[in-house]
Design an enzyme around this catalytic site. Structure first.
Site, PDB file in Angstrom:
ATOM      1  N   PRO A 120     -16.869  61.068 -34.872  1.00 28.64           N
ATOM      2  CA  PRO A 120     -17.742  59.954 -34.498  1.00 28.64           C
ATOM      3  C   PRO A 120     -17.467  59.302 -33.148  1.00 28.64           C
ATOM      4  CG  PRO A 120     -16.114  59.246 -36.081  1.00 28.64           C
ATOM      5  CD  PRO A 120     -15.879  60.702 -35.888  1.00 28.64           C
ATOM      6  N   ASP A 165     -22.971  67.568 -26.401  1.00 30.02           N
ATOM      7  CA  ASP A 165     -24.030  66.560 -26.491  1.00 30.02           C
ATOM      8  C   ASP A 165     -23.600  65.207 -25.964  1.00 30.02           C
ATOM      9  OD1 ASP A 165     -25.856  68.145 -27.685  1.00 30.02           O
ATOM     10  OD2 ASP A 165     -25.316  67.588 -29.743  1.00 30.02           O
ATOM     11  N   LYS A 178     -28.469  63.452 -23.316  1.00 27.23           N
ATOM     12  CA  LYS A 178     -29.472  62.688 -22.578  1.00 27.23           C
ATOM     13  C   LYS A 178     -29.170  62.706 -21.085  1.00 27.23           C
ATOM     14  CE  LYS A 178     -31.386  59.307 -25.721  1.00 27.23           C
ATOM     15  NZ  LYS A 178     -30.659  59.388 -26.980  1.00 27.23           N
ATOM     16  N   GLY A 206     -20.142  63.914 -34.676  1.00 32.65           N
ATOM     17  CA  GLY A 206     -20.017  63.818 -36.135  1.00 32.65           C
ATOM     18  C   GLY A 206     -19.850  65.184 -36.766  1.00 32.65           C
ATOM     19  N   THR A 238     -18.390  62.727 -40.285  1.00 27.10           N
ATOM     20  CA  THR A 238     -19.720  62.224 -39.960  1.00 27.10           C
ATOM     21  C   THR A 238     -19.704  60.706 -39.743  1.00 27.10           C
ATOM     22  OG1 THR A 238     -22.033  62.334 -40.585  1.00 27.10           O
ATOM     23  CG2 THR A 238     -20.476  61.928 -42.374  1.00 27.10           C
ATOM     24  N   MET A 243     -29.426  56.372 -37.126  1.00 31.54           N
ATOM     25  CA  MET A 243     -30.515  56.196 -36.152  1.00 31.54           C
ATOM     26  C   MET A 243     -31.469  55.078 -36.564  1.00 31.54           C
ATOM     27  SD  MET A 243     -31.263  60.176 -35.195  1.00 31.54           S
ATOM     28  CE  MET A 243     -30.709  61.047 -36.648  1.00 31.54           C
TER      29      MET A 243
HETATM   30  N1  SAH Z   1     -24.250  64.607 -36.531  1.00 29.72           N
HETATM   31  C1  SAH Z   1     -23.946  63.215 -36.373  1.00 29.72           C
HETATM   32  C2  SAH Z   1     -25.155  62.331 -36.406  1.00 29.72           C
HETATM   33  C3  SAH Z   1     -26.074  62.523 -35.235  1.00 29.72           C
HETATM   34  S1  SAH Z   1     -27.449  61.463 -35.269  1.00 29.72           S
HETATM   35  C4  SAH Z   1     -22.943  62.800 -37.444  1.00 29.72           C
HETATM   36  O1  SAH Z   1     -22.690  63.551 -38.376  1.00 29.72           O
HETATM   37  O2  SAH Z   1     -22.405  61.708 -37.348  1.00 29.72           O
HETATM   38  C5  SAH Z   1     -26.973  60.160 -34.210  1.00 29.72           C
HETATM   39  C6  SAH Z   1     -26.744  58.893 -34.996  1.00 29.72           C
HETATM   40  O3  SAH Z   1     -25.450  58.923 -35.561  1.00 29.72           O
HETATM   41  C7  SAH Z   1     -26.790  57.645 -34.181  1.00 29.72           C
HETATM   42  O4  SAH Z   1     -28.098  57.199 -33.982  1.00 29.72           O
HETATM   43  C8  SAH Z   1     -26.017  56.695 -35.067  1.00 29.72           C
HETATM   44  O5  SAH Z   1     -26.795  56.241 -36.137  1.00 29.72           O
HETATM   45  C9  SAH Z   1     -24.967  57.606 -35.638  1.00 29.72           C
HETATM   46  N2  SAH Z   1     -23.716  57.531 -34.869  1.00 29.72           N
HETATM   47  C10 SAH Z   1     -23.110  58.490 -34.169  1.00 29.72           C
HETATM   48  N3  SAH Z   1     -21.944  58.062 -33.659  1.00 29.72           N
HETATM   49  C11 SAH Z   1     -21.800  56.781 -34.063  1.00 29.72           C
HETATM   50  C12 SAH Z   1     -20.797  55.784 -33.895  1.00 29.72           C
HETATM   51  N4  SAH Z   1     -19.686  56.009 -33.220  1.00 29.72           N
HETATM   52  N5  SAH Z   1     -20.997  54.597 -34.480  1.00 29.72           N
HETATM   53  C13 SAH Z   1     -22.099  54.317 -35.198  1.00 29.72           C
HETATM   54  N6  SAH Z   1     -23.064  55.220 -35.384  1.00 29.72           N
HETATM   55  C14 SAH Z   1     -22.921  56.435 -34.837  1.00 29.72           C
END
Ligand code: SAH
Length: 512
Positions: free
Chosen positions: A18, A41, A63, A95, A124, A178
């Site tokens: 994360p 990414d 992005k 994640g 995640t 998201m």
């Molecule tokens: N594959 C990733 C999710 C990707 S979608 C996973 O398993 O975590 C992207 C979303 O993940 C963001 O919009 C947010 O909701 C969440 N996210 C990713 N990193 C985050 C973080 N450090 N803190 C809070 N939300 C996070």
């Protein structure tokens, strides 16, 4: 892993976790450091990228400056293209790759094109956010189901999830990805579907970062509270009775440097221990090296080293890099270390001495004087240098007069120039991300790293960054360079060493 055009490479879909670089799995980390190309990414910790070996190609597909992501189709093609060239590809995703990460689509595409792949799971964000906000995702008494969902839809008003169904969850936890923009919409739909408006809920912004923000409120109040506290993406929402435990189990941001972002500008391959130390103290590390070094093959210098040695022959080290490249070369060429034993060793500077000590060497001459010129003068005073031969291990840009001073005193000096220092190059995206969450403190451990910042950003942008941050330096010489660029120095180490500089930074934030 060598490139082989006959054989197709393999693609590793790796979960980076994360955002904290320590939260990637051991398998993911090892693949990342041994692949041929990394395709990564947005939201991937920069440190994971900059600390990988220099020969690995790195491609960012998140992005861009115009806020557009590379279309998924193009990313898929890129994976196939590189694997078809025989390269092993580390496809690094935030994640877990199979949780709202489009990893499934990438795997399908690879299978269709007969490219071998492996999935390396990751932590995640939804579960990490629960952990770092002190909200147990499940709890024996109050939650026996965890529902991970995305609030992202094809358009602002269209959501994919059946919210009516979600709102019926009993003794469960709803974790949403998201969802910053959609939060009011989601909450309205849940309450309409019958979820109690008074149930506890939380929003966790940038979990696992030192500046993580946790906002707790009753479900019906959460959108207004999140807005009031200015919650921004990336964030996770958590709904369920478990959220009532957040206050009781709060444990995160309680360390000495919690909430502090520190930018470290020295080369990444020399800074891993500093990153780790700061992180252990709770700081968020911004690993943005402004300079990097590479090996320089000095054949004449090496010949001199191999054929010399014996009484009155000295090896003179004056940088950590010199030590690193010197012993790295001996090891890679399988040159017997006992050759070094034929020399007396001089070590100038705290970092140099530490690097030699780490390898088990106790230098013959290493007085604690600060500054290279002073060191050389002291050496001339303490040792009969007129009789000695010195192999001076150095970098190409080291203009510190050591050779001149020793020569003047009669020493026979041979340079062995082992590394080049170059300025780093940052992409537009890296710069954009740096300014999105600018550092509170920038740390410079050499004048050249200051030059590097001005070189990579341009003077105007460097000044802009400096105006948002404080600057700390390893000593007066580096501070002078900072001021030359019209930037202010907030902190300066007194003993010209990195541990001392770190100490000063810690004390600075303790006092605040
Ligand atoms: N594959 C990733 C999710 C990707 S979608 C996973 O398993 O975590 C992207 C979303 O993940 C963001 O919009 C947010 O909701 C969440 N996210 C990713 N990193 C985050 C973080 N450090 N803190 C809070 N939300 C996070």
């Amino acid at each position: 892993m060598a490139e082989n055009s006959e054989k197709t490479g393999k693609v590793y879909l790796i979960g980076a976790g994360p955002g904290d670089p320590d939260l990637i799995t051991v398998r993911g980390f090892s693949l990342l450091n041994s692949c041929d190309v990394i395709i990564y990414d947005n939201l991937i910790p920069h440190e994971l990228i900059v600390t990988t070996p220099a020969h690995i190609e790195k491609i960012y597909v998140g992005k861009s400056a115009s806020a557009h992501t590379l279309p998924q189709e193009k990313i898929n093609e890129l994976l196939v293209e590189h694997a078809s060239q025989g390269k092993n590809v580390a496809r690094l995703k935030g994640g877990d790759p199979f949780v709202f990460g489009r990893g499934g689509e990438e795997a399908e595409y690879l299978r269709k094109h007969n490219i071998e792949f492996e999935i390396v799971p990751g932590v995640t964000a939804g579960l990490a956010a629960a952990a770092t906000s002190g909200i147990p995702a499940s709890h024996r008494d109050i939650s026996s189901a965890i529902l991970l969902l995305t609030a992202h839809g094809a358009s602002e008003h269209e959501l994919y999830v059946d919210w009516d169904w979600v709102s019926k969850i009993q003794k469960g936890t709803v974790i949403g990805y998201m969802g910053v923009k959609q939060l009011p919409n989601v909450v309205e739909k849940l309450i309409e579907g019958g979820m109690p408006p008074g149930i506890e809920a939380a929003m966790v912004e940038r979990c696992c970062f030192s500046t993580q923000k946790v906002v707790c409120a009753r479900l019906e109040d959460l959108p207004a509270e999140a807005e009031r506290q200015n919650v921004n993406p990336p964030a996770i929402f958590i709904i369920g009775e478990v959220a009532s435990l957040a206050e009781k189990l709060d444990w995160y941001n309680r360390k000495m440097l919690s909430g502090v972002r520190i930018m470290i500008t020295r080369p990444a391959d020399q800074s891993k221990w500093i990153y780790q130390l700061f992180r252990n103290m709770g700081a968020e590390v911004i690993a943005y090296p402004t300079i990097k070094t590479s090996y320089n093959d000095d054949k004449a210098g090496w010949e001199e080293f191999i054929k010399s040695g014996g009484k009155d022959n000295w090896l003179f080290f004056s940088s950590e890099n010199g030590v690193r490249y010197f012993f790295g070369y001996l090891k890679s060429k399988q040159i017997d270390l006992r050759l070094v034993g034929r020399y007396a060793i001089a070590a100038a500077g705290h970092g140099t001495l530490r690097a030699l000590n780490d390898l088990g060497y106790q230098p013959d001459y290493a007085p604690a004087v600060s500054g290279m010129v002073k060191f050389a003068e002291q050496m001339c005073a303490d040792i009969e240098v007129a009789k000695i031969k010195v192999i001076r291990i150095r970098g190409q840009l080291q203009h510190d007069n050591i050779e001149e001073i020793l020569k003047k005193a009669g020493a026979n000096v041979h340079p062995l120039t082992l590394y080049n220092t170059e300025y780093a190059v940052w992409s537009e995206d890296e710069i954009r991300r740096l300014f999105m969450h600018p550092p509170h403190m920038i740390m410079f451990s050499s004048g050249r790293s200051v030059d590097g910042l001005v070189e990579v950003l341009g003077h105007e942008k460097a000044l802009e960054l400096a105006s948002k941050s404080k600057i700390s330096t390893i000593g007066p010489t580096t501070s002078e360079v900072v001021r030359k660029y019209r930037m202010d120095v907030e902190l300066e180490a007194t003993r010209h060493s990195i541990p001392d500089l770190i100490n000063q930074i810690v004390q600075y934030y303790q006092k605040k």
